[in-house]
Design a protein around this motif. Structure first.
Motif, PDB file in Angstrom:
ATOM      1  N   UNK A 148       0.822  -1.196   0.000  1.00  0.00           N
ATOM      2  CA  UNK A 148       0.000   0.000   0.000  1.00  0.00           C
ATOM      3  C   UNK A 148       0.862   1.256   0.000  1.00  0.00           C
ATOM      4  N   UNK A 149       0.303   2.377  -0.433  1.00  0.00           N
ATOM      5  CA  UNK A 149       1.077   3.621  -0.513  1.00  0.00           C
ATOM      6  C   UNK A 149       1.278   4.270   0.846  1.00  0.00           C
ATOM      7  N   UNK A 150       2.320   5.054   0.918  1.00  0.00           N
ATOM      8  CA  UNK A 150       2.632   5.855   2.099  1.00  0.00           C
ATOM      9  C   UNK A 150       2.376   7.313   1.763  1.00  0.00           C
ATOM     10  N   UNK A 151       1.604   7.998   2.598  1.00  0.00           N
ATOM     11  CA  UNK A 151       1.379   9.418   2.382  1.00  0.00           C
ATOM     12  C   UNK A 151       0.003   9.852   2.842  1.00  0.00           C
ATOM     13  N   UNK A 333       9.684   9.679  -1.224  1.00  0.00           N
ATOM     14  CA  UNK A 333      10.354   9.769  -2.512  1.00  0.00           C
ATOM     15  C   UNK A 333      10.019   8.569  -3.396  1.00  0.00           C
ATOM     16  N   UNK A 334      10.307   8.721  -4.683  1.00  0.00           N
ATOM     17  CA  UNK A 334      10.172   7.616  -5.627  1.00  0.00           C
ATOM     18  C   UNK A 334       8.758   7.077  -5.701  1.00  0.00           C
ATOM     19  N   UNK A 335       8.622   5.758  -5.557  1.00  0.00           N
ATOM     20  CA  UNK A 335       7.318   5.107  -5.688  1.00  0.00           C
ATOM     21  C   UNK A 335       6.643   4.844  -4.344  1.00  0.00           C
ATOM     22  N   UNK A 336       7.128   5.481  -3.273  1.00  0.00           N
ATOM     23  CA  UNK A 336       6.506   5.294  -1.963  1.00  0.00           C
ATOM     24  C   UNK A 336       5.022   5.668  -1.948  1.00  0.00           C
ATOM     25  N   UNK A 337       4.598   6.747  -2.642  1.00  0.00           N
ATOM     26  CA  UNK A 337       3.175   7.082  -2.600  1.00  0.00           C
ATOM     27  C   UNK A 337       2.318   6.291  -3.584  1.00  0.00           C
ATOM     28  N   UNK A 338       2.877   5.278  -4.211  1.00  0.00           N
ATOM     29  CA  UNK A 338       2.138   4.489  -5.198  1.00  0.00           C
ATOM     30  C   UNK A 338       1.573   3.216  -4.590  1.00  0.00           C
ATOM     31  N   UNK A 339       0.414   2.780  -5.083  1.00  0.00           N
ATOM     32  CA  UNK A 339      -0.086   1.439  -4.830  1.00  0.00           C
ATOM     33  C   UNK A 339       0.698   0.501  -5.738  1.00  0.00           C
TER      34      UNK A 339
END
Length: 353
Positions: A148-151, A333-339
């Motif tokens: 799951x995403x972080x943010x 950063x990067x793909x951290x906010x991505x599912x």
């Protein structure tokens, strides 16, 4: 006595009712757009969410065998000036793969500034993909390996909708939310990335949605669901359904009474499921959806002092964007906010051809 669903991997042939047929899988060696159709809209699903959905490789892409559904900024697409005052965005198209899919709530065309009452165009760009043209099942099993995403204010979901709306418009034909979560840290008391919920939506019409009777939540034993990959699953047959995380039950609903009885709806309301089985509306074909929403004005985001917008404000998306210094650092950063989706497999109870 409720029904029993197997916790074994059905691809190994273990199932308590009958052998299931693997009808769909994707390990994301590439982004196969025959499998996944993009929804393209600014509608926000009736929640007035702050994202719009498009077919863009910045928002939906495969990298090293992982599918990412990632939010970006509309200001980086059309310029912040156009997004906030005097710009316009149209999702109408002559091409099927880029055509607007939902015109509700001004979903296909919006403008910013004076012509729109001072509203910004949705400040976040994201993706929502589905299998409506490639796969649907009526009973079976779905497994999705995902991180799951972080943010703050991120809203990922793995869910299913009815292919044919047999019993009428939402929620009469049902909705199966296998996984929903919030990307927030623990300072938001109404949910964060350590919690995951599963929900069934059903009712004669939107004002009589009885989802609260079929909803459950789990909390991670260690860390959050954004730290690592987990397997989110649905098992579903004529006797009921169950959602799990890593084979641990989240929500179980036995079809031991009709949903009309379960909901105890008012006498004046019409029963849309009279022609269905005891499990109606969850006795028809459903397809799979992955998406990442951001914010919105629905009950999913109750107001709180740390929240950078009010659900009652006339311009909530404007508030959200203007106060981005409060939430943007949490996206990392990067793909951290991505599912992030590692793989998906779907089995059907129907016999293999």
């Amino acid at each position: 006595m409720g029904f029993q669903l197997s916790t074994d991997h059905v691809d190994q042939g273990n199932h308590d009712r009958n052998e299931q047929c693997l009808v769909f899988e994707d390990h994301f060696d590439r982004f196969n757009l025959k499998n996944w159709q993009h929804e393209i809209t600014m509608s926000g699903g009736g929640n007035w969410e702050f994202q719009w959905y498009t077919n863009n490789r910045s928002n939906s892409f495969v990298e090293d065998g992982i599918l990412y559904i990632k939010p970006t900024f509309t200001a980086d697409f059309m310029g912040e000036g156009a997004m906030t005052n005097g710009g316009a965005l149209s999702l109408w198209s002559g091409e099927p793969s880029t055509q607007c899919t939902d015109n509700s709530n001004y979903g296909c065309e919006r403008a910013s500034g004076q012509s729109s009452g001072g509203n910004y165009i949705n400040p976040i760009q994201s993706a929502r993909i589905r299998t409506v043209d490639s796969m649907s099942i009526r009973y079976g099993k779905v497994q999705v390996r995902a991180r799951l995403p972080q943010g703050d204010w991120l809203w990922p979901a793995i869910w299913m909708m009815p292919k044919y709306a047999t019993y009428g418009v939402w929620p009469a034909s049902g909705e199966i939310d296998i996984m929903e979560s919030r990307g927030n840290g623990k300072n938001y008391p109404f949910g964060d990335s350590s919690r995951v919920s599963s929900t069934l939506h059903w009712g004669p019409h939107a004002d009589l949605n009885a989802y609260r009777l079929t909803q459950a939540e789990v909390i991670a034993e260690n860390g959050t669901f954004a730290d690592d990959f987990h397997t989110y699953a649905l098992e579903w047959n004529e006797e009921g359904l169950r959602t799990t995380i890593d084979n641990k039950t989240v929500l179980q609903v036995d079809f031991d009474q009709s949903f009309w009885q379960r909901g105890a709806f008012p006498e004046w309301s019409m029963n849309p499921w009279e022609s269905g089985s005891i499990g109606a509306p969850f006795d028809e074909e459903f397809y799979l959806i992955f998406n990442l929403a951001v914010g919105g004005t629905s009950f999913y985001w109750p107001d709180h002092p740390i929240k950078p917008w009010s659900n009652e404000d006339s311009h909530p998306a404007n508030q959200f964007w203007q106060q981005r210094e409060r939430w943007l650092p949490s996206w990392g950063e990067g793909n951290k906010p991505a599912l992030a989706i590692d793989w998906v497999k779907v089995w059907s109870d129907s016999p293999c051809a």
